[in-house]
Design a protein around this motif. Sequence first.
Motif, PDB file in Angstrom:
ATOM      1  N   SER A 393      68.300  80.664  39.421  1.00  0.00           N
ATOM      2  CA  SER A 393      69.082  79.785  38.537  1.00  0.00           C
ATOM      3  C   SER A 393      70.547  80.215  38.588  1.00  0.00           C
ATOM      4  N   LEU A 394      71.420  79.202  38.603  1.00  0.00           N
ATOM      5  CA  LEU A 394      72.846  79.511  38.783  1.00  0.00           C
ATOM      6  C   LEU A 394      73.676  78.286  38.416  1.00  0.00           C
ATOM      7  N   THR A 395      74.858  78.523  37.818  1.00  0.00           N
ATOM      8  CA  THR A 395      75.781  77.401  37.571  1.00  0.00           C
ATOM      9  C   THR A 395      77.141  77.727  38.198  1.00  0.00           C
ATOM     10  N   LEU A 396      77.651  76.763  38.963  1.00  0.00           N
ATOM     11  CA  LEU A 396      78.969  76.915  39.586  1.00  0.00           C
ATOM     12  C   LEU A 396      79.906  75.903  38.937  1.00  0.00           C
ATOM     13  N   ARG A 397      81.135  76.333  38.636  1.00  0.00           N
ATOM     14  CA  ARG A 397      82.057  75.432  37.926  1.00  0.00           C
ATOM     15  C   ARG A 397      83.286  75.118  38.771  1.00  0.00           C
ATOM     16  N   ARG A 398      83.828  73.947  38.494  1.00  0.00           N
ATOM     17  CA  ARG A 398      85.046  73.512  39.196  1.00  0.00           C
ATOM     18  C   ARG A 398      86.195  74.469  38.879  1.00  0.00           C
ATOM     19  N   GLY A 399      86.973  74.789  39.879  1.00  0.00           N
ATOM     20  CA  GLY A 399      88.112  75.690  39.679  1.00  0.00           C
ATOM     21  C   GLY A 399      87.747  77.138  39.938  1.00  0.00           C
ATOM     22  N   GLU A 400      86.431  77.404  40.084  1.00  0.00           N
ATOM     23  CA  GLU A 400      85.966  78.789  40.223  1.00  0.00           C
ATOM     24  C   GLU A 400      85.733  79.120  41.707  1.00  0.00           C
ATOM     25  N   VAL A 401      86.064  80.347  42.107  1.00  0.00           N
ATOM     26  CA  VAL A 401      85.700  80.812  43.458  1.00  0.00           C
ATOM     27  C   VAL A 401      84.546  81.800  43.283  1.00  0.00           C
ATOM     28  N   VAL A 402      83.422  81.465  43.909  1.00  0.00           N
ATOM     29  CA  VAL A 402      82.244  82.329  43.794  1.00  0.00           C
ATOM     30  C   VAL A 402      81.965  82.962  45.158  1.00  0.00           C
ATOM     31  N   ALA A 403      81.811  84.276  45.160  1.00  0.00           N
ATOM     32  CA  ALA A 403      81.458  84.965  46.409  1.00  0.00           C
ATOM     33  C   ALA A 403      79.968  85.321  46.346  1.00  0.00           C
ATOM     34  N   VAL A 404      79.274  85.065  47.453  1.00  0.00           N
ATOM     35  CA  VAL A 404      77.842  85.401  47.514  1.00  0.00           C
ATOM     36  C   VAL A 404      77.697  86.544  48.513  1.00  0.00           C
ATOM     37  N   VAL A 405      77.121  87.636  48.058  1.00  0.00           N
ATOM     38  CA  VAL A 405      76.926  88.786  48.956  1.00  0.00           C
ATOM     39  C   VAL A 405      75.465  89.223  48.895  1.00  0.00           C
ATOM     40  N   GLY A 406      75.101  90.070  49.836  1.00  0.00           N
ATOM     41  CA  GLY A 406      73.712  90.565  49.884  1.00  0.00           C
ATOM     42  C   GLY A 406      73.394  90.978  51.303  1.00  0.00           C
ATOM     43  N   ARG A 580      83.935  85.277  40.507  1.00  0.00           N
ATOM     44  CA  ARG A 580      82.604  85.812  40.203  1.00  0.00           C
ATOM     45  C   ARG A 580      81.915  86.166  41.511  1.00  0.00           C
ATOM     46  N   ILE A 581      81.205  87.281  41.498  1.00  0.00           N
ATOM     47  CA  ILE A 581      80.439  87.689  42.683  1.00  0.00           C
ATOM     48  C   ILE A 581      78.962  87.607  42.321  1.00  0.00           C
ATOM     49  N   ILE A 582      78.193  87.039  43.234  1.00  0.00           N
ATOM     50  CA  ILE A 582      76.747  86.950  43.038  1.00  0.00           C
ATOM     51  C   ILE A 582      76.091  87.835  44.086  1.00  0.00           C
ATOM     52  N   VAL A 583      75.225  88.721  43.670  1.00  0.00           N
ATOM     53  CA  VAL A 583      74.555  89.610  44.621  1.00  0.00           C
ATOM     54  C   VAL A 583      73.111  89.142  44.762  1.00  0.00           C
ATOM     55  N   MET A 584      72.707  88.898  46.006  1.00  0.00           N
ATOM     56  CA  MET A 584      71.331  88.405  46.239  1.00  0.00           C
ATOM     57  C   MET A 584      70.459  89.468  46.881  1.00  0.00           C
ATOM     58  N   GLU A 585      69.217  89.519  46.435  1.00  0.00           N
ATOM     59  CA  GLU A 585      68.201  90.407  47.046  1.00  0.00           C
ATOM     60  C   GLU A 585      66.900  89.637  47.074  1.00  0.00           C
ATOM     61  N   GLY A 587      65.983  86.707  47.916  1.00  0.00           N
ATOM     62  CA  GLY A 587      65.996  85.334  47.400  1.00  0.00           C
ATOM     63  C   GLY A 587      66.305  85.205  45.929  1.00  0.00           C
ATOM     64  N   ARG A 588      66.658  86.325  45.280  1.00  0.00           N
ATOM     65  CA  ARG A 588      66.966  86.280  43.843  1.00  0.00           C
ATOM     66  C   ARG A 588      68.365  86.837  43.600  1.00  0.00           C
ATOM     67  N   ILE A 589      68.938  86.453  42.431  1.00  0.00           N
ATOM     68  CA  ILE A 589      70.230  87.035  42.049  1.00  0.00           C
ATOM     69  C   ILE A 589      69.925  88.285  41.234  1.00  0.00           C
ATOM     70  N   THR A 590      70.436  89.424  41.693  1.00  0.00           N
ATOM     71  CA  THR A 590      70.147  90.659  40.950  1.00  0.00           C
ATOM     72  C   THR A 590      71.363  91.185  40.188  1.00  0.00           C
ATOM     73  N   GLU A 591      72.555  90.717  40.609  1.00  0.00           N
ATOM     74  CA  GLU A 591      73.773  91.139  39.892  1.00  0.00           C
ATOM     75  C   GLU A 591      74.778  89.998  39.926  1.00  0.00           C
ATOM     76  N   GLN A 592      75.623  89.946  38.886  1.00  0.00           N
ATOM     77  CA  GLN A 592      76.709  88.942  38.857  1.00  0.00           C
ATOM     78  C   GLN A 592      77.884  89.559  38.154  1.00  0.00           C
ATOM     79  N   LYS A 600      81.438  99.347  39.777  1.00  0.00           N
ATOM     80  CA  LYS A 600      81.030 100.543  39.011  1.00  0.00           C
ATOM     81  C   LYS A 600      79.658 100.343  38.365  1.00  0.00           C
ATOM     82  N   ALA A 601      78.974  99.260  38.720  1.00  0.00           N
ATOM     83  CA  ALA A 601      77.736  98.935  37.984  1.00  0.00           C
ATOM     84  C   ALA A 601      76.527  99.754  38.443  1.00  0.00           C
ATOM     85  N   GLY A 602      76.675 100.457  39.548  1.00  0.00           N
ATOM     86  CA  GLY A 602      75.576 101.306  40.017  1.00  0.00           C
ATOM     87  C   GLY A 602      74.450 100.526  40.693  1.00  0.00           C
ATOM     88  N   GLY A 603      74.721  99.278  41.057  1.00  0.00           N
ATOM     89  CA  GLY A 603      73.683  98.451  41.701  1.00  0.00           C
ATOM     90  C   GLY A 603      73.904  98.344  43.212  1.00  0.00           C
TER      91      GLY A 603
END
Length: 615
Positions: A393-406, A580-585, A587-592, A600-603
């Motif tokens: 589940s995820l919501t992306l908004r206009r004006g926002e830059v989202v980076a997807v990593v994993g 916002r950065i989305i971290v995938m593992e 097939g799931r989002i594990t960090e945002q 510094k989140a230790g993930g």
Amino acid sequence: MPEPVEPRQKRAELRSAFEDASFWTLCRRIPSLLAQIARMAWAIDRRDVLLLVGCQIASGVAAAVVLAATARAMVPILGGGLVPDRVREALPALAVVAVAAAVGRIAFGLAAWAVARLKPRVMTAADTALVQAMLSVELEAFNRADFSEQHEHAETGVMRCERMLYDAQSFMAAFIRLVAAFGVVTVLHPLMLPVLLLAVLPSGIGAVAEAKIEYRTHYQNAANRNLKGMMRWHITTSGYANEVRANSMRAYLGFWYETLSRRIDQRTVAAAGRQVRTNLLAAAAGGVCLTGAWATLVWLTVSGRVSLAVSATAVVAVRTALGNLANVIHYCATLFHSSLFLGDWKRFVDTTAAELALARGGEKAPVCPETIRLDNVTYSYPNRPRPAVDGLSLTLRRGEVVAVVGENGSGKSSLIKLLTGLYLPEKGTVSWDGVDLRTVDPDTVWAQTGLVPQFFACWPLACRENVTLGQPATWDDEAVWEVVETVGMREVVEELPEGLDMLLAREVWGGVTLSGGQWQRLACCRALYRKPAVLVLDEPTSEMDARGEHLIFQALKAMAADRISIVVTHRLENTKIADRIIVMEDGRITEQGTFERLIKAGGLFQELYELSQDR
Ligand SMILES: Nc1ncnc2c1ncn2[C@@H]1O[C@H](COP(=O)(O)OP(=O)(O)OP(=O)(O)O)[C@@H](O)[C@H]1O
């Protein structure tokens, strides 16, 4: 060296294609097959079809007249009296023979001309229908195990189209002359007809059996041929020529190609043996029957049931009938053979591609969406044990830059295919401003997306078209130069001898190619030029130098206010520009979160970042 593995392939259709294929099936199918060819040709050029049919009838009538007039001429020639008188008496009939033969030849020539005009256009129609079918299918179709195989069979159907028209013409020509000859033979003596039929039936059955062997072999080789074709391209294309050489692959690839080709040949050669045996058996049976036909004619003459003159005409008629009957059977078999391939083409275009065609709702996608929402979305590829995207589940908004990593295979590319409607989820919903993409006409979605895929195309087109492809034509290059400038390509393009008109295909005379990073900059140009409402960049700078990368991320930032921007990247430094950065593992989002928080989140993000710094 290890032998190439034998690829697996689907066999069910191979069986069903043969179940109903017998000599009688062939005879029954011919009228509908001819009608199908006629319909295809009719749709292309009615005038040529009418000319063809008219000429066929004319040549048939001419053949009948030749035979009938020959019979008439034989009576005085073989009768009593002085030779000059007999010849004079036969002259009018001989003149009719000459005129009818000339008409027959002219009609045949005109028919061949009509076929020569129709052939390329029928083939082009079949070919473009196939290309359109390929363009019409869901992206998901390409993941189906048997889709490529069926496509390959359909391609063969296209190739056979050209030959089929020629076969249809030859069949019709032989058939009409045969009817004419049969008519004459039956008039001479009714017993001759069944004897003649018997003489050519074995070769007909043999021809069909041969065609079936060839078709079966073609199918058995399908997967190998498909693989061979792909490997051939990889081996010979200029793009991989360096890798092939510098990684010393040449010897093995040569061996691989030869071995696979030999494997295909072995099956074909084995089939040729079976074909020859079938052919010889049919010829032997035909020979026996033919001897019977001639014996019958001799018996009819010797027993005085037919006169010598009629008997002489019968010899000409029987030869004409036999020649044409053999042609009818031959072309009937090749038509049948081609019809199996045409059936593959038709099945692919009308059924396979039609079933897989983009057929979603007709609603229009919201223009410039404010949000893209994924609710509990799951997506799996065939033959994979785990979903690529798993209850996300995820919501992306206009004006926002989202980076997807994993990490590799964590589902990033699959995620972007879902949020742009390229794939529909197996479970859950993807919606733009609350409108489920399932209900939306996908073209209205893709009119608003700009995508730089991980594996982008280097189009063998002019430089300008590499930027504007998919957008309406423009007479003004200003907007093109603007994006070319944005990605730092102005100087490179200006230096090309023909600038924006330069053909970017070194395989074509006069064309050039670009470096890997320059091609990637051009792929970014393509997406930026569209000024899309949803901009999706999947590892857009993997081949770029630091300057190029900097320019692309600057452009992304500058454009971000008016759109939803998503960037997939493995270079974690680049994620600093993201809101916002989305971290995938798996097939799931594990960090945002933001770069500052995740570092510094230790993930996983922190771990991957530290690994990238550890040199
Ligand atoms: N067309 C396909 N058919 C079958 N499996 C696929 C297909 N495409 C991707 N997969 C599998 O789905 C999973 C997710 O793949 P995806 O391409 O989304 O990962 P990714 O995070 O983009 O990887 P990468 O960083 O390597 O590009 C992987 O296990 C991959 O092997």
